[in-house]
Design a protein around this motif. Structure first.
Motif, PDB file in Angstrom:
ATOM      1  N   SER A 109      -0.197   4.921   3.557  1.00  0.00           N
ATOM      2  CA  SER A 109      -1.553   5.969   3.244  1.00  0.00           C
ATOM      3  C   SER A 109      -2.348   5.138   2.321  1.00  0.00           C
ATOM      4  O   SER A 109      -2.215   4.427   1.206  1.00  0.00           O
ATOM      5  N   LEU A 110      -3.640   5.597   2.513  1.00  0.00           N
ATOM      6  CA  LEU A 110      -4.591   5.019   1.571  1.00  0.00           C
ATOM      7  C   LEU A 110      -4.649   5.375   0.202  1.00  0.00           C
ATOM      8  O   LEU A 110      -4.662   4.596  -0.817  1.00  0.00           O
ATOM      9  N   ARG A 131      -1.912   6.043  -1.406  1.00  0.00           N
ATOM     10  CA  ARG A 131      -0.693   5.087  -1.816  1.00  0.00           C
ATOM     11  C   ARG A 131      -1.047   3.722  -2.078  1.00  0.00           C
ATOM     12  O   ARG A 131      -0.741   3.283  -3.178  1.00  0.00           O
ATOM     13  N   LEU A 132      -2.055   3.092  -1.575  1.00  0.00           N
ATOM     14  CA  LEU A 132      -2.649   1.913  -1.576  1.00  0.00           C
ATOM     15  C   LEU A 132      -3.603   1.743  -2.781  1.00  0.00           C
ATOM     16  O   LEU A 132      -3.360   0.974  -3.704  1.00  0.00           O
ATOM     17  N   LEU A 133      -4.267   2.935  -2.855  1.00  0.00           N
ATOM     18  CA  LEU A 133      -5.432   2.929  -4.045  1.00  0.00           C
ATOM     19  C   LEU A 133      -5.005   3.239  -5.243  1.00  0.00           C
ATOM     20  O   LEU A 133      -5.447   2.728  -6.255  1.00  0.00           O
ATOM     21  N   GLU A 168      -4.624  -4.563   0.460  1.00  0.00           N
ATOM     22  CA  GLU A 168      -4.675  -4.766   1.906  1.00  0.00           C
ATOM     23  C   GLU A 168      -4.059  -3.522   2.389  1.00  0.00           C
ATOM     24  O   GLU A 168      -3.326  -2.830   1.610  1.00  0.00           O
ATOM     25  N   SER A 169      -4.428  -3.197   3.777  1.00  0.00           N
ATOM     26  CA  SER A 169      -4.240  -2.059   4.281  1.00  0.00           C
ATOM     27  C   SER A 169      -3.359  -1.995   5.400  1.00  0.00           C
ATOM     28  O   SER A 169      -3.962  -2.005   6.433  1.00  0.00           O
ATOM     29  N   GLU A 177      -1.238  -0.401   8.394  1.00  0.00           N
ATOM     30  CA  GLU A 177      -1.283   1.109   8.894  1.00  0.00           C
ATOM     31  C   GLU A 177      -0.179   1.874   8.514  1.00  0.00           C
ATOM     32  O   GLU A 177      -0.414   3.168   8.650  1.00  0.00           O
TER      33      GLU A 177
END
Length: 105
Positions: free
Chosen positions: A38-39, A41-43, A32-33, A35
């Motif tokens: 950062s992408l 850090r999520l991935l 889940e992303s 706002e």
């Protein structure tokens, strides 16, 4: 990626797609992303988990294949005969892997 207004069933649809994929033996990741994050850090943690899962599966497949080759090499010396019919294993021995047929060697 599914886009749509709130409450239109995007999450339900994604969960169902994930369930079907897992039933088919595929690895599924869900991120889940928000706002504020950062992408990358999520991935990263999820990609690391997936890569570790894949390496474990591949290592297990290789070990199982090696074990089966060893078993085939060992079993090649055994033949069973019943009512004039002989059953055995045609070897494709793995050199040095249970190729003597001797349990001690």
């Amino acid at each position: 990626m599914l886009l749509g207004l709130r409450g239109t069933g995007k999450t339900v649809l994604l969960n169902e797609i994930g369930k079907i994929a897992e039933e088919e033996g595929l690895l599924v990741s869900k991120v889940e992303s928000p706002e504020t994050v950062s992408l990358a850090r999520l991935l990263y943690p999820e990609m690391r988990r997936v890569m570790r899962s894949l390496s474990g599966v591949e290592a297990a497949k290789n070990l199982a294949a090696q074990g089966l080759r060893g078993l085939r090499s060992f079993a090649a010396i055994f033949k069973i005969e019943v009512a004039g019919v002989e059953i055995g294993v045609e070897p494709e021995p793995e050199p040095g892997l249970a190729d003597s047929g001797d349990l001690v060697a």
